[in-house]
Scaffold this motif. Structure first.
Motif, PDB file in Angstrom:
ATOM      1  N   LEU A  23       0.672  -1.264   0.010  1.00 10.97           N
ATOM      2  CA  LEU A  23       0.001  -0.043  -0.224  1.00 10.97           C
ATOM      3  C   LEU A  23       0.826   1.330  -0.171  1.00 10.97           C
ATOM      4  CD1 LEU A  23      -2.707  -0.940   2.558  1.00 10.97           C
ATOM      5  CD2 LEU A  23      -3.203  -0.757   0.176  1.00 10.97           C
ATOM      6  N   GLY A  24       1.996   1.053   0.295  1.00 12.76           N
ATOM      7  CA  GLY A  24       2.961   2.265   0.477  1.00 12.76           C
ATOM      8  C   GLY A  24       2.538   3.332   1.626  1.00 12.76           C
ATOM      9  N   ALA A  25       1.855   2.629   2.606  1.00 16.00           N
ATOM     10  CA  ALA A  25       1.542   3.392   3.711  1.00 16.00           C
ATOM     11  C   ALA A  25       1.964   3.118   5.184  1.00 16.00           C
ATOM     12  CB  ALA A  25      -0.034   3.175   3.981  1.00 16.00           C
ATOM     13  N   SER A  26       2.011   3.641   5.938  1.00 18.74           N
ATOM     14  CA  SER A  26       2.421   3.415   7.568  1.00 18.74           C
ATOM     15  C   SER A  26       1.419   3.075   8.409  1.00 18.74           C
ATOM     16  CB  SER A  26       3.152   4.927   8.144  1.00 18.74           C
ATOM     17  OG  SER A  26       1.980   5.734   8.051  1.00 18.74           O
ATOM     18  N   ARG A  27       1.768   2.252   9.348  1.00 22.10           N
ATOM     19  CA  ARG A  27       0.579   1.805  10.283  1.00 22.10           C
ATOM     20  C   ARG A  27      -0.369   2.561  10.781  1.00 22.10           C
ATOM     21  NH1 ARG A  27       0.780  -3.447  13.389  1.00 22.10           N
ATOM     22  NH2 ARG A  27       2.823  -3.727  12.334  1.00 22.10           N
ATOM     23  N   ASP A  28      -0.002   3.659  11.004  1.00 30.72           N
ATOM     24  CA  ASP A  28      -0.930   4.752  11.657  1.00 30.72           C
ATOM     25  C   ASP A  28      -1.926   5.356  10.687  1.00 30.72           C
ATOM     26  OD1 ASP A  28       0.979   6.093  10.337  1.00 30.72           O
ATOM     27  OD2 ASP A  28       0.665   8.066  11.406  1.00 30.72           O
ATOM     28  N   LYS A  29      -1.835   5.070   9.211  1.00 32.77           N
ATOM     29  CA  LYS A  29      -2.647   5.455   8.303  1.00 32.77           C
ATOM     30  C   LYS A  29      -3.758   4.344   7.958  1.00 32.77           C
ATOM     31  CE  LYS A  29       0.156   9.256   6.845  1.00 32.77           C
ATOM     32  NZ  LYS A  29       1.043   9.817   5.844  1.00 32.77           N
ATOM     33  N   VAL A  30      -3.863   3.256   8.549  1.00 37.38           N
ATOM     34  CA  VAL A  30      -4.640   2.147   8.030  1.00 37.38           C
ATOM     35  C   VAL A  30      -5.270   1.580   9.318  1.00 37.38           C
ATOM     36  CG1 VAL A  30      -2.885   1.542   6.241  1.00 37.38           C
ATOM     37  CG2 VAL A  30      -2.803   0.487   8.539  1.00 37.38           C
ATOM     38  N   GLU A  65      -0.209  11.855  -1.338  1.00 34.00           N
ATOM     39  CA  GLU A  65       1.117  11.049  -1.022  1.00 34.00           C
ATOM     40  C   GLU A  65       1.291  10.003  -2.167  1.00 34.00           C
ATOM     41  OE1 GLU A  65       2.059  12.121   3.713  1.00 34.00           O
ATOM     42  OE2 GLU A  65       0.896  10.283   2.949  1.00 34.00           O
ATOM     43  N   ASP A  66       0.193   9.406  -2.298  1.00 34.93           N
ATOM     44  CA  ASP A  66      -0.036   8.405  -3.172  1.00 34.93           C
ATOM     45  C   ASP A  66       0.575   8.615  -4.858  1.00 34.93           C
ATOM     46  OD1 ASP A  66      -0.594   6.411  -1.438  1.00 34.93           O
ATOM     47  OD2 ASP A  66      -2.604   6.404  -2.022  1.00 34.93           O
ATOM     48  N   PHE A  67      -0.008   9.633  -5.110  1.00 34.39           N
ATOM     49  CA  PHE A  67       0.600  10.157  -6.346  1.00 34.39           C
ATOM     50  C   PHE A  67       2.273  10.475  -6.181  1.00 34.39           C
ATOM     51  CE2 PHE A  67       1.510  14.062  -8.980  1.00 34.39           C
ATOM     52  CZ  PHE A  67       1.353  13.718 -10.291  1.00 34.39           C
ATOM     53  N   ILE A  68       2.508  11.431  -5.549  1.00 31.73           N
ATOM     54  CA  ILE A  68       3.943  11.946  -5.267  1.00 31.73           C
ATOM     55  C   ILE A  68       4.787  10.590  -5.431  1.00 31.73           C
ATOM     56  CG2 ILE A  68       5.524  13.011  -4.003  1.00 31.73           C
ATOM     57  CD1 ILE A  68       3.314  15.030  -2.972  1.00 31.73           C
ATOM     58  N   LYS A  69       4.551   9.750  -4.639  1.00 31.09           N
ATOM     59  CA  LYS A  69       5.477   8.398  -4.573  1.00 31.09           C
ATOM     60  C   LYS A  69       5.524   7.804  -5.705  1.00 31.09           C
ATOM     61  CE  LYS A  69       5.478   7.537   0.800  1.00 31.09           C
ATOM     62  NZ  LYS A  69       4.833   6.899   1.475  1.00 31.09           N
ATOM     63  N   SER A  70       4.478   7.412  -6.359  1.00 31.69           N
ATOM     64  CA  SER A  70       4.587   6.679  -7.548  1.00 31.69           C
ATOM     65  C   SER A  70       4.903   7.264  -8.661  1.00 31.69           C
ATOM     66  CB  SER A  70       2.855   6.281  -7.770  1.00 31.69           C
ATOM     67  OG  SER A  70       2.154   7.452  -7.993  1.00 31.69           O
ATOM     68  N   PHE A  71       4.629   8.889  -8.697  1.00 32.39           N
ATOM     69  CA  PHE A  71       5.284   9.445  -9.885  1.00 32.39           C
ATOM     70  C   PHE A  71       6.833   9.493  -9.875  1.00 32.39           C
ATOM     71  CE2 PHE A  71       6.946  13.488 -11.592  1.00 32.39           C
ATOM     72  CZ  PHE A  71       6.299  13.527 -12.761  1.00 32.39           C
ATOM     73  N   GLY A  76      12.690   6.808 -11.108  1.00 30.48           N
ATOM     74  CA  GLY A  76      13.706   6.209 -10.341  1.00 30.48           C
ATOM     75  C   GLY A  76      14.203   7.074  -9.269  1.00 30.48           C
ATOM     76  N   VAL A  77      13.228   7.762  -8.552  1.00 30.22           N
ATOM     77  CA  VAL A  77      13.630   8.473  -7.290  1.00 30.22           C
ATOM     78  C   VAL A  77      12.830   7.941  -6.092  1.00 30.22           C
ATOM     79  CG1 VAL A  77      13.612  10.848  -6.034  1.00 30.22           C
ATOM     80  CG2 VAL A  77      14.271  10.648  -8.598  1.00 30.22           C
TER      81      VAL A  77
END
Length: 261
Positions: A23-30, A65-71, A76-77
Motif C-alpha cells: 500500500l505504501g502506507a504507514s501503520r498509523d494510516k490504515v 502522497e500516493d501520487f507523489i510516491k508513484s510518480f 527512479g527516485v
C-alpha cells in the motif's frame, strides 16, 4: 475510494508489513483486521498462516502522497514524505538523497511546482471545499521566498528612483503573492499582475504624484525643506502687439515715476 489488501504470513506482524509495503502506507494510516491468528502445528505439521485485512482509508493527504510516491518512483527516485493537514491546507515535505534534490526542484522550481499542481488535483478529487497543497524539499520554498523578497525590494528601489515600471519574470501564484505582499506597504510603488498562466508576471510601477504635470507653475519647490509650497505662480513677461503700444506703456510708467518723485 478505500484500498483493501489481504495478506498471509507466518505471523500477524509479518502479514501486516507485507500489506503496508504494497500500500505504501504507514501503520498509523490504515485499519488492520486480523482474519486468522495462525497456528504453528506440531513439527511443522498442521500449521496455518496468519492472515490480515488492511484498509487504507483514502483521504486528501493519502491521495496526494500516493501520487507523489508513484510518480517519482517511475522516474527512479525513492522518497519518504512527512505530511500535515490543517485548515484545509496540506504541507508535504519530501525527504530524499541529496543527489535527487536538484532533479525534483528543477529549473527555478519548475519540476517541484508541476508535481505540486498534480498532487493538488489528486487531493481535491471529490472534495467540496478546495484544499491547498504545498510541496517542499530541502527548504527550497523558504530559500526561494527570501530571494523573492530581496528581488522585490531591489526592483522597488529602482522603480522609485527612475519612475519607470518593471515587469518581472513569469512566476507561479504563490511567488507572485510574495512580491505583492512584500511591496503592499511601499508608498512610492504599487504592483499588479499581467498575462496568462503559465506566463503571468508581476509589474512594479511608480505611483503617480498628487499634483499634475503643470505643478511647476503652481508650486514652488523648497529644496531645503523638501516640500512643495502652494500659492506661487511664475511671472511671465508681458507681450505687446506693436512697438507703439510698448512705447506708450513705457511713457506711462516713466510719467508716473516722475509724479511720484
Amino acid at each position: 475510494m478505500n484500498r483493501v489488501i489481504e495478506k498471509s504470513a507466518k505471523t500477524i506482524d509479518e502479514a501486516v508489513e507485507l500489506a503496508l509495503k504494497e500500500l505504501g502506507a504507514s501503520r498509523d494510516k490504515v485499519q488492520i483486521e486480523v482474519l486468522n491468528e495462525g497456528k504453528k502445528g506440531l513439527f511443522g505439521l498442521g500449521s496455518v498462516e496468519a492472515s490480515v485485512r488492511v484498509t487504507l482509508e483514502e483521504t486528501p493527504v493519502s491521495r496526494a502522497e500516493d501520487f507523489i510516491k508513484s510518480f517519482l518512483k517511475e522516474v527512479g527516485v525513492e522518497v519518504s514524505l512527512n505530511s500535515s493537514y490543517e485548515d484545509e491546507r496540506i504541507d508535504i515535505a519530501i525527504e530524499c538523497d541529496e543527489g535527487d534534490v536538484g532533479y525534483i526542484i528543477g529549473r527555478r522550481g519548475d519540476n517541484l511546482d508541476a508535481i505540486q499542481y498534480l498532487a493538488s488535483l489528486m487531493a481535491n478529487k471529490g472534495e467540496e471545499n478546495y484544499i491547498r497543497v504545498s510541496l517542499n524539499v530541502g527548504d527550497y520554498r523558504e530559500k526561494r521566498e527570501e530571494t523573492l523578497i530581496r528581488l522585490a525590494k531591489s526592483k522597488a528601489g529602482f522603480v522609485s528612483r527612475s519612475h519607470r515600471s518593471i515587469t518581472l519574470e513569469p512566476m507561479n501564484p504563490n511567488e507572485r503573492r510574495i512580491i505583492h505582499s512584500t511591496l503592499q506597504e511601499y508608498r512610492n510603488v504599487y504592483t499588479y499582475s499581467t498575462g496568462e498562466e503559465p506566463n503571468r508576471r508581476v509589474v512594479i510601477a511608480p505611483k503617480k504624484k498628487e499634483y499634475g504635470s503643470d505643478y511647476k507653475s503652481k508650486y514652488r519647490y523648497n529644496r531645503k525643506e523638501n516640500e512643495c509650497v502652494s500659492g506661487y505662480e511664475e511671472k511671465k513677461p508681458k507681450k505687446f502687439e506693436s512697438y507703439e503700444a510698448y512705447a506708450a506703456e513705457m511713457s506711462l510708467v516713466s510719467s508716473s515715476d516722475e509724479e511720484d518723485a
